[in-house]
Design a protein around this motif. Structure first.
Motif, mmCIF file in Angstrom:
data_model
loop_
_atom_site.group_PDB
_atom_site.id
_atom_site.type_symbol
_atom_site.label_atom_id
_atom_site.label_comp_id
_atom_site.label_asym_id
_atom_site.label_seq_id
_atom_site.Cartn_x
_atom_site.Cartn_y
_atom_site.Cartn_z
ATOM 1 N N TYR A 215 0.810 -1.211 0.000
ATOM 2 C CA TYR A 215 0.000 0.000 0.000
ATOM 3 C C TYR A 215 0.848 1.268 0.000
ATOM 4 C CZ TYR A 215 -3.594 -3.320 1.489
ATOM 5 O OH TYR A 215 -4.455 -4.394 1.568
ATOM 6 N N ALA A 216 0.283 2.305 -0.597
ATOM 7 C CA ALA A 216 0.826 3.659 -0.496
ATOM 8 C C ALA A 216 -0.115 4.471 0.374
ATOM 9 C CB ALA A 216 0.950 4.299 -1.875
ATOM 10 N N TYR A 217 0.447 5.348 1.200
ATOM 11 C CA TYR A 217 -0.342 6.146 2.135
ATOM 12 C C TYR A 217 -0.141 7.627 1.834
ATOM 13 C CZ TYR A 217 -0.663 1.722 4.612
ATOM 14 O OH TYR A 217 -0.912 0.412 4.935
ATOM 15 N N SER A 218 -1.257 8.332 1.693
ATOM 16 C CA SER A 218 -1.231 9.765 1.396
ATOM 17 C C SER A 218 -2.000 10.516 2.462
ATOM 18 C CB SER A 218 -1.873 10.058 0.035
ATOM 19 O OG SER A 218 -1.233 9.357 -1.009
ATOM 20 N N VAL A 219 -1.421 11.598 2.949
ATOM 21 C CA VAL A 219 -2.104 12.454 3.915
ATOM 22 C C VAL A 219 -2.551 13.732 3.203
ATOM 23 C CG1 VAL A 219 -1.966 13.634 6.136
ATOM 24 C CG2 VAL A 219 -0.625 11.550 5.735
ATOM 25 N N LYS A 220 -3.796 14.145 3.462
ATOM 26 C CA LYS A 220 -4.299 15.409 2.933
ATOM 27 C C LYS A 220 -4.759 16.279 4.092
ATOM 28 C CE LYS A 220 -6.398 15.664 -0.959
ATOM 29 N NZ LYS A 220 -7.332 15.584 -2.111
ATOM 30 N N VAL A 221 -4.617 17.591 3.953
ATOM 31 C CA VAL A 221 -4.970 18.511 5.036
ATOM 32 C C VAL A 221 -5.954 19.558 4.534
ATOM 33 C CG1 VAL A 221 -2.749 18.172 6.180
ATOM 34 C CG2 VAL A 221 -3.026 20.070 4.566
ATOM 35 N N ASN A 222 -6.603 20.225 5.503
ATOM 36 C CA ASN A 222 -7.508 21.311 5.132
ATOM 37 C C ASN A 222 -6.740 22.629 5.055
ATOM 38 O OD1 ASN A 222 -7.101 21.886 7.837
ATOM 39 N ND2 ASN A 222 -9.277 21.916 8.403
ATOM 40 N N SER A 223 -7.456 23.720 4.843
ATOM 41 C CA SER A 223 -6.800 24.994 4.521
ATOM 42 C C SER A 223 -5.984 25.571 5.670
ATOM 43 C CB SER A 223 -7.843 26.025 4.068
ATOM 44 O OG SER A 223 -8.797 26.236 5.094
ATOM 45 N N ASP A 224 -6.347 25.271 6.917
ATOM 46 C CA ASP A 224 -5.606 25.842 8.047
ATOM 47 C C ASP A 224 -4.885 24.782 8.876
ATOM 48 O OD1 ASP A 224 -7.779 24.661 9.249
ATOM 49 O OD2 ASP A 224 -8.535 26.484 10.212
ATOM 50 N N ASP A 225 -4.699 23.604 8.311
ATOM 51 C CA ASP A 225 -3.938 22.523 8.948
ATOM 52 C C ASP A 225 -4.528 22.057 10.270
ATOM 53 O OD1 ASP A 225 -2.192 22.778 6.816
ATOM 54 O OD2 ASP A 225 -0.674 23.882 7.953
ATOM 55 N N THR A 226 -5.838 22.237 10.453
ATOM 56 C CA THR A 226 -6.467 21.781 11.691
ATOM 57 C C THR A 226 -7.050 20.373 11.575
ATOM 58 O OG1 THR A 226 -8.548 22.839 11.042
ATOM 59 C CG2 THR A 226 -7.027 24.117 12.443
ATOM 60 N N LYS A 227 -7.155 19.870 10.355
ATOM 61 C CA LYS A 227 -7.614 18.504 10.131
ATOM 62 C C LYS A 227 -6.746 17.844 9.068
ATOM 63 C CE LYS A 227 -12.589 18.966 11.170
ATOM 64 N NZ LYS A 227 -13.965 18.832 10.609
ATOM 65 N N ALA A 228 -6.585 16.532 9.224
ATOM 66 C CA ALA A 228 -5.882 15.737 8.217
ATOM 67 C C ALA A 228 -6.600 14.405 8.040
ATOM 68 C CB ALA A 228 -4.436 15.498 8.631
ATOM 69 N N VAL A 229 -6.554 13.894 6.822
ATOM 70 C CA VAL A 229 -7.100 12.566 6.532
ATOM 71 C C VAL A 229 -6.002 11.733 5.886
ATOM 72 C CG1 VAL A 229 -9.476 13.384 6.295
ATOM 73 C CG2 VAL A 229 -7.994 13.268 4.264
ATOM 74 N N VAL A 230 -6.145 10.408 6.011
ATOM 75 C CA VAL A 230 -5.156 9.487 5.450
ATOM 76 C C VAL A 230 -5.865 8.549 4.478
ATOM 77 C CG1 VAL A 230 -3.376 7.779 5.932
ATOM 78 C CG2 VAL A 230 -3.878 9.565 7.636
ATOM 79 N N TYR A 231 -5.326 8.446 3.265
ATOM 80 C CA TYR A 231 -5.844 7.523 2.260
ATOM 81 C C TYR A 231 -4.847 6.393 2.050
ATOM 82 C CZ TYR A 231 -9.461 10.881 0.922
ATOM 83 O OH TYR A 231 -10.546 11.732 0.924
ATOM 84 N N ARG A 232 -5.369 5.162 1.961
ATOM 85 C CA ARG A 232 -4.544 3.989 1.662
ATOM 86 C C ARG A 232 -4.867 3.513 0.251
ATOM 87 N NH1 ARG A 232 -5.100 -1.959 4.428
ATOM 88 N NH2 ARG A 232 -6.752 -2.103 2.857
ATOM 89 N N THR A 233 -3.843 3.420 -0.593
ATOM 90 C CA THR A 233 -4.009 2.988 -1.984
ATOM 91 C C THR A 233 -3.299 1.669 -2.207
ATOM 92 O OG1 THR A 233 -4.136 5.273 -2.791
ATOM 93 C CG2 THR A 233 -3.586 3.576 -4.405
ATOM 94 N N ASN A 234 -4.036 0.668 -2.684
ATOM 95 C CA ASN A 234 -3.431 -0.604 -3.048
ATOM 96 C C ASN A 234 -2.688 -0.406 -4.370
ATOM 97 O OD1 ASN A 234 -3.070 -3.272 -4.276
ATOM 98 N ND2 ASN A 234 -4.372 -4.032 -2.625
ATOM 99 N N MET A 235 -1.365 -0.623 -4.364
ATOM 100 C CA MET A 235 -0.564 -0.323 -5.545
ATOM 101 C C MET A 235 -0.777 -1.324 -6.676
ATOM 102 S SD MET A 235 3.003 1.033 -3.828
ATOM 103 C CE MET A 235 3.126 -0.316 -2.641
#
Length: 323
Positions: free
Chosen positions: A67-87
């Motif tokens: 798996y590859a893991y990607s983190v995304k954040v909102n505009s003021d860095d107060t929230k983050a989410v993590v996505y798992r992608t099967n390569m």
């Protein structure tokens, strides 16, 4: 002039011409140009990342064996989410926060880079937050598609708190994990006890990367100091260093970094560049990793126009196999 003398002169002239042609050919063969160096400028997309919980900006990236893991954040860095992608099958899952039952976390700040680690059958992500202080580095344990916050650390250099923008793990032994950190073009080394859940990582100066002299497809880039840099990739003592300017991203390669010191220079025999016409507003490589048949994987912030928030993805460079 006699016929014999004339024939002799003609033979000598032909011999000289043949020798000159042979020397010229040998000279060309013996002097390969920089343009003949390995160069990769196409890629494949395996996943497009969502914008759950208002987190529309791709940041940290790490790859494991599957798996590859990607983190995304909102505009003021107060929230983050993590996505798992099967390569392999290209499926992508929004991971859950096991601490509070949501699908976001408030613990990762800007989450600019990710380093993956396993120990005693457990799997972890170390995330640099770009904050100075006790939460410079955050440790998540993940089980399947659920993660839990299990550690938080200060990073210091010269006795002062230091915010880092990149992180990868270069090794471990029976007692410690060894990190390579980055801030801008300067790299630092540090270590942490394998099971520590808090504390301070006292770093030492590692090296500084020269980019001005780096060749991309045989040529330097005149405005390369205007390019921005994000996370990093590390594999087999090799550093992959991405730089972006608008819709152009390049990756420079630095060898033998474990013992590097002072200013180091890119391997001019290998370079990468994507110039995107489809994502003309921004094509920004955020982080990189080698996996799944030694492909060079990366995630992106991509925008076709200033209002595009739906194009971030997970990709790999075509035809390249890391060594």
């Amino acid at each position: 002039m006699g016929a014999f003398v004339l024939k002799s002169m003609l033979k000598k002239g032909a011999a000289r011409a043949a020798l000159f042609a042979l020397a010229l050919t040998a000279g060309v063969m013996a002097a390969p140009t920089a343009a003949s160096a390995a160069y990769y400028n196409t890629y494949s997309t395996v996943a497009t990342l969502g914008n759950a919980n208002g987190c529309y900006s791709a940041q940290g990236f790490g790859v494991g064996s599957t798996y590859a893991y990607s983190v995304k954040v909102n505009s003021d860095d107060t929230k983050a989410v993590v996505y798992r992608t099967n390569m392999s099958d290209e499926s992508t899952t929004l991971m859950a926060n096991g601490d509070n039952g949501t699908t976001y976390t408030t613990a990762l700040g800007h989450a600019n880079d990710v380093a993956l680690h396993s120990n005693d059958g457990n799997y972890y992500m170390f995330v640099v937050t770009m904050e100075a202080g006790s939460a410079s580095l955050v440790k998540l344990r993940y089980v399947g598609t659920t993660y839990y916050k299990v550690g938080s650390y200060a990073i210091t250099y010269g006795g002062a708190n230091k915010a880092m923008t990149g992180v990868k793990i270069t090794g471990k032994d029976a007692s410690n994990i060894y990190f390579l950190f980055k801030n801008g073009r300067t790299f630092y080394r540090g270590s942490l006890p394998l099971t520590a859940t808090s504390g301070t990582i006292n770093t030492t100066y590692g090296f500084y990367v020269n980019i001005e002299n780096a060749l991309v497809n045989g040529s330097t880039i005149g405005n390369i100091t205007s390019y921005s840099t994000q996370g990093i990739g590390y594999h087999n003592n090799t550093l992959y260093y991405p730089l972006t300017y608008s819709n152009v991203s390049v990756v420079l390669v630095y060898r033998n970094v474990s013992a590097a010191s002072g200013t180091i220079y890119a391997d001019n025999g290998l370079s990468f560049r994507i110039t995107s016409s489809a994502y003309s507003d921004l094509f920004e490589i955020e982080g990189l990793g080698v996996a799944n048949g030694d492909k060079l994987w990366f995630n992106t912030n991509r925008r076709a126009n200033p209002d595009d928030t739906t194009s971030d993805g997970v990709h790999y460079f075509n035809d390249y196999s890391a060594v």
